[in-house]
Scaffold this motif. Structure first.
Motif, short mmCIF file in Angstrom:
data_model
loop_
_atom_site.label_atom_id
_atom_site.label_comp_id
_atom_site.label_asym_id
_atom_site.label_seq_id
_atom_site.Cartn_x
_atom_site.Cartn_y
_atom_site.Cartn_z
N GLY A 99 53.89 34.54 47.17
CA GLY A 99 54.11 33.53 46.98
C GLY A 99 53.25 32.82 47.99
N LEU A 100 53.12 33.75 49.58
CA LEU A 100 52.23 32.61 50.61
C LEU A 100 50.58 32.49 50.19
CD1 LEU A 100 51.83 32.25 53.41
CD2 LEU A 100 51.22 34.63 53.43
N ALA A 101 50.22 33.38 49.00
CA ALA A 101 48.88 32.92 48.53
C ALA A 101 49.12 31.95 47.96
CB ALA A 101 47.96 34.50 48.24
N VAL A 102 49.75 31.78 46.66
CA VAL A 102 50.26 30.93 45.74
C VAL A 102 49.68 29.33 46.60
CG1 VAL A 102 51.41 29.88 43.95
CG2 VAL A 102 50.37 32.70 43.92
N LEU A 103 50.64 29.73 47.46
CA LEU A 103 50.74 28.19 48.26
C LEU A 103 49.97 27.59 49.34
CD1 LEU A 103 52.77 26.62 49.72
CD2 LEU A 103 53.78 27.36 51.57
N ILE A 104 48.78 28.34 49.93
CA ILE A 104 48.13 28.50 50.24
C ILE A 104 46.88 27.68 49.42
CG2 ILE A 104 46.05 29.64 51.68
CD1 ILE A 104 47.72 30.88 53.97
N ALA A 136 36.47 26.45 37.97
CA ALA A 136 36.14 27.61 38.24
C ALA A 136 37.23 28.48 39.72
CB ALA A 136 35.30 27.97 38.64
N ASP A 137 36.67 27.58 40.27
CA ASP A 137 37.52 26.91 41.85
C ASP A 137 38.76 27.74 41.86
OD1 ASP A 137 39.13 27.14 44.35
OD2 ASP A 137 36.43 26.98 45.44
N GLN A 138 39.79 27.14 40.90
CA GLN A 138 41.27 27.81 40.38
C GLN A 138 40.85 28.72 39.85
OE1 GLN A 138 43.50 23.84 39.89
NE2 GLN A 138 41.68 22.58 40.52
N LEU A 139 40.21 28.67 38.93
CA LEU A 139 40.75 29.92 38.05
C LEU A 139 40.00 31.43 38.66
CD1 LEU A 139 40.96 31.32 35.54
CD2 LEU A 139 38.44 30.52 34.97
N ILE A 140 39.36 31.32 39.81
CA ILE A 140 39.05 32.08 40.11
C ILE A 140 39.95 32.64 41.45
CG2 ILE A 140 37.73 33.02 42.25
CD1 ILE A 140 35.38 32.15 40.89
N GLY A 141 40.61 31.47 41.44
CA GLY A 141 42.06 31.81 43.01
C GLY A 141 43.08 32.65 43.00
N ALA A 142 43.34 32.11 41.14
CA ALA A 142 44.37 32.60 40.44
C ALA A 142 44.65 33.23 40.08
CB ALA A 142 44.67 31.63 39.41
N LEU A 143 43.09 34.03 39.43
CA LEU A 143 43.07 36.07 39.81
C LEU A 143 43.21 36.75 41.16
CD1 LEU A 143 39.96 35.70 37.31
CD2 LEU A 143 42.65 36.29 36.38
N ALA A 144 42.66 35.59 42.39
CA ALA A 144 42.83 36.40 43.69
C ALA A 144 43.91 37.12 43.36
CB ALA A 144 42.05 35.62 44.77
N CYS A 145 45.11 35.42 43.14
CA CYS A 145 46.53 36.09 44.05
C CYS A 145 47.06 36.37 42.96
CB CYS A 145 46.75 33.74 43.25
SG CYS A 145 46.30 32.88 44.66
N GLY A 199 44.26 32.11 51.00
CA GLY A 199 45.53 32.86 50.76
C GLY A 199 45.25 34.46 50.67
N ALA A 200 44.83 34.37 49.60
CA ALA A 200 44.78 35.72 48.67
C ALA A 200 43.74 36.96 49.67
CB ALA A 200 44.36 36.06 47.07
N ALA A 201 42.80 36.44 50.57
CA ALA A 201 42.25 37.26 51.69
C ALA A 201 42.95 37.18 52.73
CB ALA A 201 40.81 36.27 51.92
N LEU A 202 43.74 36.10 52.71
CA LEU A 202 44.44 36.59 54.35
C LEU A 202 45.46 37.64 54.02
CD1 LEU A 202 45.12 32.89 55.69
CD2 LEU A 202 43.55 34.87 56.38
N VAL A 203 46.02 38.13 53.10
CA VAL A 203 46.93 38.64 52.75
C VAL A 203 46.15 40.34 52.57
CG1 VAL A 203 48.80 39.74 50.32
CG2 VAL A 203 49.06 37.20 51.65
#
Length: 416
Positions: A54-59, A80-89, A118-122
């Protein structure tokens, strides 16, 4: 093997395992899920995983506003940025299985996707929790080095370049520090648990050693009594052998003493074997003799035919410490036994005097023997053992022949 068995049968936080991480439960209780199987996630694990996701998605959602403000970028780049972010989450759910691999993958991903922050911080936090410091240090350094490049390629429209870099570095260091704090707390808990287990094992071993020493002490005490009985048997058997012309009454009395001593020696031998075989010290064992039992010992010696002159001048006999009384009793018992062995028929003078603060003095003196002394088998170690016993009690013991050809044993024991 016994130590390992004790550790494994000790439950680890019964009824509260769902509050602990599964890795910690597995280390605290190796048999919780069976040997060789992967431990299942606890309720706390699921809660933490959902919180991290949830924290990764929120960030990531908060970073979408940044994409809207980057008008110079093409529309496809934002998608593409949002798609990569979704895969990272989504990849956050793999953080427990591959923490280092996920964190390494997030380093280049962070260069091209702002929504994956957010996924990187997690991922960095997970490495700090589950891996040693060297992995955390390398990956934190990589994240910090990537920050200037990222903000140079994609500057923040609302923050200056330096402030944006400092904020990114602060977030990375905070995530790593938080993870290392959680890891240190976990290691501390494991260390305390391990110390508690070792303390329990050491306490059990000390208890077993104390029981063994108690059994050995009881066996030694009974050994002295058994030697006393066997000496009576030997003395009276020797008297019958060397006096074939003894009257029927003397023969009957000697036979009675032999029968009674043999019966009591057999009972003592059974008690010694029972004590040595027992797993615990026998609480029902008969109490060890003290100073008050000297009258019985002297009476027994007199019934066996010895002439014993007993003088006791002890102030407040009830106040004599039990250990001192036992030592005095054993000194008298061994001295009377030796007198029967080496000076049969000789008169024995027994003196026990003392007062609190002055100590307890024991003296056993026998007159020179008359006639030939029968050969009585024996180890000759009794006086050596008495000397050691008196030394352990804090006193002294002296023995040797007297001027008239007799023998004397003198002991002085502390009292008060």
């Amino acid at each position: 093997m016994s130590e390992d068995k004790t550790v494994r049968t000790t439950p680890a936080f019964p009824g509260r395992r769902w509050l602990l991480p599964s890795a910690l439960v597995e280390q605290l209780d190796p048999d919780a899920d069976g040997a060789g199987r992967r431990s299942r996630r606890t309720a706390r694990d699921w809660f933490v995983d959902f919180a991290c996701f949830g924290l990764a998605v929120l960030i990531g959602l908060l970073s979408v506003d940044t994409l809207d403000q980057e008008a110079h970028l093409p529309y496809g780049w934002g998608v593409a940025d949002q798609l990569i972010g979704a895969l990272a989450c989504a990849a956050v759910w793999l953080r427990r299985r591959w923490p280092v691999g996920l964190a390494v993958a997030m380093v280049p991903v962070g260069l091209v996707s702002v929504t994956s922050g957010g996924a990187a911080l997690v991922a960095l936090f997970t490495v700090a929790v589950h891996r040693p410091f060297r992995y955390t240090a390398w990956l934190t350094g990589a994240f910090v080095l990537v920050q200037p490049v990222f903000f140079w390629l994609r500057p923040d429209p609302q923050l200056p370049y330096l402030v944006a870099n400092l904020l990114g570095v602060l977030l990375a260091v905070t995530a790593a520090g938080w993870g290392m704090l959680a890891r240190s707390k976990r290691q501390l808990l494991l260390s305390l648990r391990d110390r508690a287990r070792r303390a329990e094992t050491e306490a059990r071993l000390r208890a077993e050693q104390a029981q063994r020493l108690a059994r050995e002490a009881i066996a030694r005490e009974m050994h002295d009594v058994l030697a006393h009985r066997l000496t009576l048997l030997s003395v009276h058997a020797g008297a019958l052998e060397f006096r074939p012309d003894a009257s029927r009454a003397e023969v009957a009395r000697a036979a009675g003493v032999i029968r009674e001593s043999a019966h009591e020696a057999l009972q003592d031998l059974r008690e010694i074997i029972g004590v040595l075989r027992a797993d615990e010290a026998d609480d029902g064992a008969r109490p060890q003799p003290t100073l008050a039992a000297l009258d019985t010992l002297v009476a027994e010696s007199r019934r066996a035919g010895m002439e014993v002159a007993f003088v006791r001048r002890v102030t407040d006999p009830a106040a004599v410490p039990a250990s001192v009384g036992r030592t005095a009793y054993r000194v008298v018992q061994e001295a009377l036994t030796n007198a029967r062995k080496h000076a049969p028929g000789a008169e024995v003078a027994l003196s026990v005097t003392g007062a609190p603060g002055d100590g307890l003095a024991v003296s056993v003196r026998n007159a020179p023997p008359e006639g030939e002394v029968p050969a009585v088998p024996g180890s000759g170690q009794g006086l050596i053992g008495l000397t050691e016993r008196a030394t352990l009690a804090g006193g002294t013991l002296e023995h040797g022949p007297t001027a008239d050809g007799g023998f004397e044993v003198r002991a002085r024991l502390p009292w008060g």
